[in-house]
Write a protein that holds these residues in place. Structure first.
Motif, PDB file in Angstrom:
ATOM      1  N   SER A  38       0.937  -1.285  -0.020  1.00  0.00           N
ATOM      2  CA  SER A  38      -0.275  -0.261   0.130  1.00  0.00           C
ATOM      3  C   SER A  38       0.398   1.519   0.031  1.00  0.00           C
ATOM      4  N   THR A  39       2.145   1.148   0.801  1.00  0.00           N
ATOM      5  CA  THR A  39       2.733   2.415   0.447  1.00  0.00           C
ATOM      6  C   THR A  39       3.312   2.515  -0.472  1.00  0.00           C
ATOM      7  N   GLU A  40       4.520   1.781  -1.153  1.00  0.00           N
ATOM      8  CA  GLU A  40       4.486   1.224  -2.425  1.00  0.00           C
ATOM      9  C   GLU A  40       3.170   2.138  -3.953  1.00  0.00           C
ATOM     10  N   GLN A  41       1.794   1.518  -3.643  1.00  0.00           N
ATOM     11  CA  GLN A  41       0.840   2.160  -4.335  1.00  0.00           C
ATOM     12  C   GLN A  41       0.631   3.471  -4.270  1.00  0.00           C
ATOM     13  N   ALA A  42       0.959   3.728  -2.546  1.00  0.00           N
ATOM     14  CA  ALA A  42       0.479   5.307  -2.992  1.00  0.00           C
ATOM     15  C   ALA A  42       1.906   6.460  -2.944  1.00  0.00           C
ATOM     16  N   ARG A  43       3.172   6.151  -2.949  1.00  0.00           N
ATOM     17  CA  ARG A  43       4.054   7.113  -3.609  1.00  0.00           C
ATOM     18  C   ARG A  43       4.294   6.943  -5.201  1.00  0.00           C
ATOM     19  N   LEU A  44       4.260   5.513  -5.494  1.00  0.00           N
ATOM     20  CA  LEU A  44       4.052   5.516  -7.489  1.00  0.00           C
ATOM     21  C   LEU A  44       3.186   6.265  -7.516  1.00  0.00           C
ATOM     22  N   ALA A  45       1.547   5.551  -7.389  1.00  0.00           N
ATOM     23  CA  ALA A  45       0.792   6.665  -7.589  1.00  0.00           C
ATOM     24  C   ALA A  45       1.187   8.280  -8.056  1.00  0.00           C
ATOM     25  N   ARG A  46       1.554   8.724  -6.915  1.00  0.00           N
ATOM     26  CA  ARG A  46       2.085  10.375  -6.477  1.00  0.00           C
ATOM     27  C   ARG A  46       2.999  10.605  -7.788  1.00  0.00           C
ATOM     28  N   LEU A  47       3.828  10.107  -7.646  1.00  0.00           N
ATOM     29  CA  LEU A  47       4.733   9.885  -9.120  1.00  0.00           C
ATOM     30  C   LEU A  47       4.599  10.246 -10.261  1.00  0.00           C
ATOM     31  N   GLU A  48       3.392   9.015 -10.321  1.00  0.00           N
ATOM     32  CA  GLU A  48       2.755   9.130 -12.011  1.00  0.00           C
ATOM     33  C   GLU A  48       1.982  10.808 -12.289  1.00  0.00           C
ATOM     34  N   VAL A  49       1.587  11.075 -11.009  1.00  0.00           N
ATOM     35  CA  VAL A  49       0.291  12.129 -11.227  1.00  0.00           C
ATOM     36  C   VAL A  49       1.439  13.324 -11.952  1.00  0.00           C
ATOM     37  N   GLU A  50       2.656  13.109 -11.108  1.00  0.00           N
ATOM     38  CA  GLU A  50       4.162  14.360 -11.050  1.00  0.00           C
ATOM     39  C   GLU A  50       5.082  13.169 -12.625  1.00  0.00           C
ATOM     40  N   LEU A  51       5.155  12.915 -13.503  1.00  0.00           N
ATOM     41  CA  LEU A  51       5.377  12.319 -14.460  1.00  0.00           C
ATOM     42  C   LEU A  51       4.391  12.831 -15.121  1.00  0.00           C
ATOM     43  N   ASP A  52       3.160  12.589 -14.985  1.00  0.00           N
ATOM     44  CA  ASP A  52       2.491  12.879 -16.482  1.00  0.00           C
ATOM     45  C   ASP A  52       2.450  14.696 -16.675  1.00  0.00           C
ATOM     46  N   ARG A  53       2.140  15.330 -15.586  1.00  0.00           N
ATOM     47  CA  ARG A  53       2.902  16.953 -15.527  1.00  0.00           C
ATOM     48  C   ARG A  53       3.989  17.121 -15.994  1.00  0.00           C
ATOM     49  N   CYS A  54       4.741  16.954 -15.883  1.00  0.00           N
ATOM     50  CA  CYS A  54       5.913  16.835 -16.390  1.00  0.00           C
ATOM     51  C   CYS A  54       6.064  16.792 -18.179  1.00  0.00           C
ATOM     52  N   TRP A  55       5.448  15.653 -18.242  1.00  0.00           N
ATOM     53  CA  TRP A  55       5.840  14.974 -19.747  1.00  0.00           C
ATOM     54  C   TRP A  55       4.460  16.484 -20.317  1.00  0.00           C
ATOM     55  N   ASP A  56       3.767  16.306 -19.831  1.00  0.00           N
ATOM     56  CA  ASP A  56       2.974  17.308 -21.011  1.00  0.00           C
ATOM     57  C   ASP A  56       2.974  19.022 -20.846  1.00  0.00           C
ATOM     58  N   LEU A  57       4.181  19.311 -19.965  1.00  0.00           N
ATOM     59  CA  LEU A  57       4.748  20.862 -19.870  1.00  0.00           C
ATOM     60  C   LEU A  57       5.781  20.121 -21.454  1.00  0.00           C
ATOM     61  N   LEU A  58       6.647  19.370 -21.481  1.00  0.00           N
ATOM     62  CA  LEU A  58       7.288  18.994 -22.309  1.00  0.00           C
ATOM     63  C   LEU A  58       6.120  19.724 -24.265  1.00  0.00           C
TER      64      LEU A  58
END
Length: 87
Positions: A38-58
């Motif tokens: 559950s800890t891994e999944q929560a942290r991965l979810a946050r990273l995924e959102v931030e990755l999406d934001r960075c890809w969107d910015l590019l």
């Protein structure tokens, strides 16, 4: 692409690389039972959102360059906006 454009994109790509490294680290920590699933999944979810934001910015920056506009006017959009895009 100017030097400042390349620098800005390099910084964004550097941040993406760092988040990908963090993803791998989380998966390793789960495999080694340092963290629970559950800890891994929560942290991965946050990273995924931030990755999406960075890809969107590019993508914004590249679209602005293609349209003859200043890529430095692109901005990091809120997660709520980026995550509501359809694939």
């Amino acid at each position: 692409m100017t030097g400042s454009e390349a620098d800005a994109e390099g910084q964004i790509l550097g941040r993406i690389d760092e988040m990908i490294r963090q993803e791998r680290e989380l998966r390793e920590q789960l495999a080694e039972q340092v963290i629970d699933e559950s800890t891994e999944q929560a942290r991965l979810a946050r990273l995924e959102v931030e990755l999406d934001r960075c890809w969107d910015l590019l993508r914004q920056r590249k679209a602005r360059v293609s349209a003859g506009q200043d890529p430095d006017n692109a901005h990091l959009r809120p997660a709520s906006q980026v995550e509501d895009y359809l694939s």
